[in-house]
Structures are given as C-alpha cells and as structure tokens.
Design a protein around this motif. Structure first.
Motif, mmCIF file in Angstrom:
data_model
loop_
_atom_site.group_PDB
_atom_site.id
_atom_site.type_symbol
_atom_site.label_atom_id
_atom_site.label_comp_id
_atom_site.label_asym_id
_atom_site.label_seq_id
_atom_site.Cartn_x
_atom_site.Cartn_y
_atom_site.Cartn_z
ATOM 1 N N SER A 16 0.819 -1.203 0.000
ATOM 2 C CA SER A 16 0.000 0.000 0.000
ATOM 3 C C SER A 16 0.856 1.257 0.000
ATOM 4 N N ASN A 17 0.307 2.327 -0.590
ATOM 5 C CA ASN A 17 0.929 3.644 -0.544
ATOM 6 C C ASN A 17 0.203 4.576 0.422
ATOM 7 N N ILE A 18 -0.538 4.028 1.351
ATOM 8 C CA ILE A 18 -1.261 4.835 2.324
ATOM 9 C C ILE A 18 -0.291 5.772 3.047
ATOM 10 N N GLY A 19 -0.732 6.986 3.343
ATOM 11 C CA GLY A 19 0.099 7.919 4.084
ATOM 12 C C GLY A 19 0.267 7.473 5.530
ATOM 13 N N ILE A 20 1.494 7.544 6.042
ATOM 14 C CA ILE A 20 1.767 7.099 7.409
ATOM 15 C C ILE A 20 2.564 8.175 8.143
ATOM 16 N N ILE A 21 1.996 8.683 9.242
ATOM 17 C CA ILE A 21 2.711 9.567 10.162
ATOM 18 C C ILE A 21 2.851 8.819 11.482
ATOM 19 N N LEU A 22 4.086 8.600 11.897
ATOM 20 C CA LEU A 22 4.347 7.893 13.142
ATOM 21 C C LEU A 22 4.227 8.850 14.329
ATOM 22 N N ILE A 23 3.626 8.359 15.404
ATOM 23 C CA ILE A 23 3.573 9.097 16.662
ATOM 24 C C ILE A 23 4.557 8.430 17.605
ATOM 25 N N THR A 24 5.542 9.188 18.069
ATOM 26 C CA THR A 24 6.626 8.600 18.845
ATOM 27 C C THR A 24 6.860 9.382 20.130
ATOM 28 N N GLY A 25 7.572 8.764 21.053
ATOM 29 C CA GLY A 25 8.046 9.457 22.235
ATOM 30 C C GLY A 25 9.396 10.090 21.968
ATOM 31 N N ARG A 26 9.787 11.009 22.809
ATOM 32 C CA ARG A 26 11.063 11.701 22.611
ATOM 33 C C ARG A 26 12.256 10.749 22.708
ATOM 34 N N SER A 27 12.077 9.623 23.393
ATOM 35 C CA SER A 27 13.189 8.678 23.556
ATOM 36 C C SER A 27 13.286 7.675 22.414
ATOM 37 N N ASP A 28 12.365 7.731 21.468
ATOM 38 C CA ASP A 28 12.299 6.731 20.394
ATOM 39 C C ASP A 28 13.090 7.162 19.164
ATOM 40 N N ARG A 29 14.298 7.681 19.344
ATOM 41 C CA ARG A 29 15.027 8.251 18.208
ATOM 42 C C ARG A 29 15.376 7.206 17.160
ATOM 43 N N MET A 30 15.943 6.081 17.581
ATOM 44 C CA MET A 30 16.310 5.055 16.614
ATOM 45 C C MET A 30 15.078 4.478 15.933
ATOM 46 N N ASP A 31 13.988 4.313 16.688
ATOM 47 C CA ASP A 31 12.751 3.806 16.091
ATOM 48 C C ASP A 31 12.239 4.753 15.017
ATOM 49 N N ARG A 32 12.388 6.056 15.215
ATOM 50 C CA ARG A 32 11.939 7.005 14.197
ATOM 51 C C ARG A 32 12.726 6.816 12.901
ATOM 52 N N ILE A 33 14.034 6.648 13.026
ATOM 53 C CA ILE A 33 14.856 6.447 11.833
ATOM 54 C C ILE A 33 14.456 5.151 11.134
ATOM 55 N N ILE A 34 14.287 4.087 11.898
ATOM 56 C CA ILE A 34 13.891 2.808 11.301
ATOM 57 C C ILE A 34 12.533 2.934 10.639
ATOM 58 N N GLY A 35 11.617 3.658 11.288
ATOM 59 C CA GLY A 35 10.292 3.853 10.704
ATOM 60 C C GLY A 35 10.345 4.550 9.365
ATOM 61 N N LEU A 36 11.193 5.584 9.242
ATOM 62 C CA LEU A 36 11.344 6.269 7.958
ATOM 63 C C LEU A 36 11.969 5.349 6.917
ATOM 64 N N GLU A 37 12.920 4.538 7.341
ATOM 65 C CA GLU A 37 13.524 3.578 6.411
ATOM 66 C C GLU A 37 12.495 2.577 5.905
ATOM 67 N N LEU A 38 11.571 2.182 6.773
ATOM 68 C CA LEU A 38 10.568 1.200 6.393
ATOM 69 C C LEU A 38 9.484 1.793 5.496
ATOM 70 N N GLY A 39 9.464 3.123 5.382
ATOM 71 C CA GLY A 39 8.520 3.736 4.459
ATOM 72 C C GLY A 39 7.521 4.678 5.072
ATOM 73 N N ALA A 40 7.629 4.978 6.375
ATOM 74 C CA ALA A 40 6.763 6.001 6.948
ATOM 75 C C ALA A 40 7.065 7.340 6.281
#
Length: 236
Positions: free
Chosen positions: A71-95
């Motif tokens: 799917s090409n659905i739009g995805i905006i991740l909601i994260t905590g301030r401590s989730d820095r590495m998860d944010r990067i991984i999320g963008l890599e996965l296509g968020a």
C-alpha cells in the motif's frame, strides 16, 4: 472527505485527535492496535494513518513494514522523545513523517494536510494540474521542491516518502558535488535524530529503484567509494 485512522493504545490520545480532526472536516476512525487497524482497512479506504510506534502486540514499525509491502497509504508515526532510533527505522521502512509526544494538535493538522496533498486518491489526475514553484529537472524528470512532488518523464506523479524526497532533493540541489553520509544526514534528518549513516544507504537503494533505468548500474545517483554519493545527471 479524507479518512484518517488514529492508531494508538491510549484512549485519551485517540479521542483528542478524533475530536480535533473531525472539527477540521476529516472523517476519523479509531483503532487501539494492529488487529483493529486491519479490520478498519478491510472495511474501506483510509487515506492516512496516525500510527503510534509503541502499540501492544504488533508494534507500529511492524505495521509500517507490512503496509508498505502492499500500500501507498500515508503514514505519520507518533513517537516518544526517547524513540530516536525507532523514528529512523520507521522512515527507512517507508513512513512518510513522524511527530513526537507531547504534540500540538495544530502541528498534527499541518503535517496531515501536507501529506494528504502528496497522496493522490484514486480517480484524481494530478498530472492535469500545473505545479508552480521551484522545479529541478533532470533527464525528463521533474522535482517540484515547494510542492514536494516528483514527476517521471511521462508526466506522472511518483510517490515518495518524506525521507526519500528529502534525500533526493539534497542530492539534486548539490548536483556534481560528492556528499558524504554525514553531509546527507545534516541536510535531511531533523536535529532530534541520532546519527545513523547506514539509513542513507538504504534510502539511496530505494531511490535508485525509482529513478534509475537499472538500479544495479546507476547513472544518476553514483557511489563514490570511500566518500559518499554523487548526483551526476545534468540538472536544469
């Protein structure tokens, strides 16, 4: 009317976003986990997800990976301030984007509107609508920097995630200059991200699959071994 799904295990967050976004004219659906989201997706079209990373069971990163496979659905991740590495991984996965808690509803609205403009609905024909603003052209491709759109030589809009667009814009705007991974991180990643240079490599591979005739033998985004990457196509 665009449909937005808010996926968060916190009922206060879900209801707060639902009330605010409905007041702005969106149709809003709610899910507390990945299973409930799957049920919503099976029932009808959703244009954009506001997706918490830390869901019970199947987390937001796994949901992002599964959705991007189909799917090409739009995805905006909601994260905590401590989730820095998860944010990067999320963008890599296509968020497409992320926002950190605690957040201002107006920021959610601004990011939502921006992303929905980039996610074409079926039946719409974005190629019939002229785009203005700053444009970079290379070998038939058009990169619309203000509208954050990429058009192929046939005039069709090509879907890019926010991270992919930012990287391509950095390369194109520095055509003919070798950019190290650190240079690209500085140009593309937000200040609250930790340095993670291999994320650049993964994004480059994804961009090559989009703009190169043969991603295995790239002629536009070229690797300069031991240094970084060079955009060598002529840019107008």
């Amino acid at each position: 009317m665009h449909t937005i799904a808010v996926v968060d295990d916190d009922p206060i967050t879900r209801e707060t976003l639902k009330s605010y976004l409905e007041g702005e004219g969106y149709r809003v659906m709610l899910a507390r986990d990945g299973d409930q989201l799957s049920a919503l997706l099976a029932r009808g079209r959703i244009d954009l997800l506001l997706l918490d990373i830390r869901l019970p069971g199947k987390d937001g990163l796994m949901v992002t990976r599964e959705l991007r496979a189909t799917s090409n659905i739009g995805i905006i991740l909601i994260t905590g301030r401590s989730d820095r590495m998860d944010r990067i991984i999320g963008l890599e996965l296509g968020a497409d984007d992320y926002i950190t808690k605690p957040f201002e509803p107006r920021e959610i609205l601004a990011r939502t509107r921006s992303l929905l403009r980039r996610v074409a609905r079926p039946g719409q024909s974005p190629t019939t609508q002229p785009l203005s603003g700053r444009i970079k052209r290379f070998e038939g491709w058009e990169l619309h920097l203000d509208k954050r759109r990429l058009r192929d030589p046939g005039g069709e809009d090509v879907r890019l995630t926010s991270a992919e667009f930012d990287l391509l814009a950095a390369l194109v705007e520095n055509q003919g200059r070798v950019l190290t991974r650190d240079d690209l991180l500085d140009l593309t990643m937000r200040g609250d991200n930790v340095p993670y240079d291999r994320s650049i490599d993964r994004l480059v591979r994804r961009l090559r699959r989009v703009i190169e005739a043969d991603p295995a033998e790239p002629t536009r985004i070229v690797t300069v071994h031991g240094m970084g990457y060079l955009f060598q196509a002529a840019v107008e």
